[in-house]
Design a protein around this motif. Sequence first.
Motif, PDB file in Angstrom:
ATOM      1  N   ALA A  48      20.837   1.449  -1.542  1.00 46.82           N
ATOM      2  CA  ALA A  48      21.100   1.195  -3.226  1.00 46.82           C
ATOM      3  C   ALA A  48      20.510   1.232  -4.064  1.00 46.82           C
ATOM      4  O   ALA A  48      20.813   1.299  -5.497  1.00 46.82           O
ATOM      5  N   GLY A  49      19.496   2.397  -3.869  1.00 47.71           N
ATOM      6  CA  GLY A  49      18.858   3.129  -5.170  1.00 47.71           C
ATOM      7  C   GLY A  49      17.378   2.202  -5.129  1.00 47.71           C
ATOM      8  O   GLY A  49      16.510   1.936  -4.325  1.00 47.71           O
ATOM      9  N   LEU A  50      16.518   3.407  -5.527  1.00 52.85           N
ATOM     10  CA  LEU A  50      15.282   3.528  -5.766  1.00 52.85           C
ATOM     11  C   LEU A  50      13.856   1.974  -6.211  1.00 52.85           C
ATOM     12  O   LEU A  50      12.989   1.589  -5.697  1.00 52.85           O
ATOM     13  N   ALA A  51      15.331   1.690  -7.368  1.00 57.60           N
ATOM     14  CA  ALA A  51      14.067   0.569  -8.477  1.00 57.60           C
ATOM     15  C   ALA A  51      14.458  -0.508  -6.981  1.00 57.60           C
ATOM     16  O   ALA A  51      13.636  -1.801  -6.956  1.00 57.60           O
ATOM     17  N   PRO A  52      15.772  -1.270  -6.379  1.00 56.45           N
ATOM     18  CA  PRO A  52      16.167  -2.401  -5.858  1.00 56.45           C
ATOM     19  C   PRO A  52      15.213  -2.477  -4.618  1.00 56.45           C
ATOM     20  O   PRO A  52      14.791  -3.319  -4.213  1.00 56.45           O
ATOM     21  N   TRP A  53      15.098  -0.802  -3.682  1.00 57.79           N
ATOM     22  CA  TRP A  53      14.425  -0.911  -2.862  1.00 57.79           C
ATOM     23  C   TRP A  53      12.622  -1.391  -3.258  1.00 57.79           C
ATOM     24  O   TRP A  53      11.773  -1.700  -2.671  1.00 57.79           O
ATOM     25  N   LEU A  54      12.188  -0.927  -4.509  1.00 60.68           N
ATOM     26  CA  LEU A  54      10.677  -0.834  -5.028  1.00 60.68           C
ATOM     27  C   LEU A  54      10.787  -2.329  -5.071  1.00 60.68           C
ATOM     28  O   LEU A  54       9.243  -2.613  -5.097  1.00 60.68           O
ATOM     29  N   ILE A  55      11.325  -2.702  -5.865  1.00 57.19           N
ATOM     30  CA  ILE A  55      11.257  -4.697  -6.184  1.00 57.19           C
ATOM     31  C   ILE A  55      11.137  -5.002  -4.819  1.00 57.19           C
ATOM     32  O   ILE A  55      10.031  -5.607  -4.781  1.00 57.19           O
ATOM     33  N   VAL A  56      11.869  -5.204  -3.559  1.00 55.02           N
ATOM     34  CA  VAL A  56      11.485  -6.037  -2.708  1.00 55.02           C
ATOM     35  C   VAL A  56      10.624  -6.050  -1.887  1.00 55.02           C
ATOM     36  O   VAL A  56       9.740  -6.476  -1.480  1.00 55.02           O
ATOM     37  N   ALA A  57      10.554  -4.385  -1.669  1.00 53.87           N
ATOM     38  CA  ALA A  57       9.050  -3.728  -1.487  1.00 53.87           C
ATOM     39  C   ALA A  57       8.336  -4.038  -1.406  1.00 53.87           C
ATOM     40  O   ALA A  57       6.970  -4.281  -1.041  1.00 53.87           O
ATOM     41  N   LEU A  58       7.646  -4.556  -2.853  1.00 56.29           N
ATOM     42  CA  LEU A  58       6.371  -4.729  -3.538  1.00 56.29           C
ATOM     43  C   LEU A  58       6.585  -6.723  -3.775  1.00 56.29           C
ATOM     44  O   LEU A  58       5.390  -6.965  -3.471  1.00 56.29           O
ATOM     45  N   ILE A  59       7.866  -7.310  -3.302  1.00 54.58           N
ATOM     46  CA  ILE A  59       7.728  -8.454  -2.835  1.00 54.58           C
ATOM     47  C   ILE A  59       7.371  -8.949  -1.321  1.00 54.58           C
ATOM     48  O   ILE A  59       6.563 -10.142  -1.170  1.00 54.58           O
ATOM     49  N   LEU A  60       7.529  -8.172  -0.381  1.00 53.86           N
ATOM     50  CA  LEU A  60       8.298  -8.743   0.396  1.00 53.86           C
ATOM     51  C   LEU A  60       6.451  -7.753   1.440  1.00 53.86           C
ATOM     52  O   LEU A  60       6.335  -7.798   2.571  1.00 53.86           O
ATOM     53  N   ARG A  61       5.678  -6.779   0.518  1.00 57.41           N
ATOM     54  CA  ARG A  61       5.126  -5.821   1.195  1.00 57.41           C
ATOM     55  C   ARG A  61       3.831  -7.154   1.499  1.00 57.41           C
ATOM     56  O   ARG A  61       3.358  -7.598   0.799  1.00 57.41           O
ATOM     57  N   LYS A  62       3.152  -6.699   2.620  1.00 56.38           N
ATOM     58  CA  LYS A  62       2.165  -7.815   2.961  1.00 56.38           C
ATOM     59  C   LYS A  62       0.994  -6.753   3.471  1.00 56.38           C
ATOM     60  O   LYS A  62       1.694  -5.954   4.222  1.00 56.38           O
ATOM     61  N   THR A  63      -0.170  -7.234   3.305  1.00 57.76           N
ATOM     62  CA  THR A  63      -1.107  -6.886   3.234  1.00 57.76           C
ATOM     63  C   THR A  63      -2.649  -7.472   4.288  1.00 57.76           C
ATOM     64  O   THR A  63      -2.502  -7.972   4.081  1.00 57.76           O
ATOM     65  N   MET A  64      -3.283  -7.023   5.082  1.00 59.27           N
ATOM     66  CA  MET A  64      -4.323  -7.622   5.862  1.00 59.27           C
ATOM     67  C   MET A  64      -5.667  -6.515   5.864  1.00 59.27           C
ATOM     68  O   MET A  64      -5.060  -5.395   6.608  1.00 59.27           O
ATOM     69  N   ARG A  65      -6.798  -6.770   5.876  1.00 59.53           N
ATOM     70  CA  ARG A  65      -7.950  -6.471   5.933  1.00 59.53           C
ATOM     71  C   ARG A  65      -8.405  -6.730   7.386  1.00 59.53           C
ATOM     72  O   ARG A  65      -8.859  -7.263   7.602  1.00 59.53           O
TER      73      ARG A  65
END
Length: 179
Positions: A48-65
Amino acid sequence: MATIRVYKDEAHGDLFPRVCMRCGQLANHDVPQNFAWMPPWVHILLFAGLAPWLIVALILRKTMRVTAPMCDRHRGHWRIRKLYIGLGLLFWIALAIGLIAFSDQLPEDAVMPAFAFGIFGSLFWLVVGLFLVNGSIRATEITENRIELSNVHKAFAQAWREILDEEREQRPVARRPRR
Ligand SMILES: [Zn+2]
């Protein structure tokens, strides 16, 4: 290789066995690593394009150290991959800019080989990079309170399970859901 589950309150690594996560030998280093993960379906949005991917990825991306026990040989397990990707990326970007900017100054019979080197070289680098990342100890799921790590040596997974069983026996009131 095995998959382990680590809860957030265990991620500091104090409970981990002194076993290298990669090879199962004695560990003498504690290597902190920031893991990131997002649901795999997010990448479908790339269509669907770089922008939709980036937005959803930033929202759903989870991190743990997680602080991982590693041996002498594997203490650079993640750093070496980051270097390969980071330096490689810099090199190919610099080469692409250089080729585009100076292509008219190159001898005519050198232009094609130079571009071919850039295209096939960077593709080769990318494929090797994907193999390296895929084979590394990486997160296959991160939620609010736990992380799942794959490509962990089975000796580590076994020792970790024993520690958790022991801990559960010592605390009859379950601190966490049974796994
Ligand atoms: Zn090791």
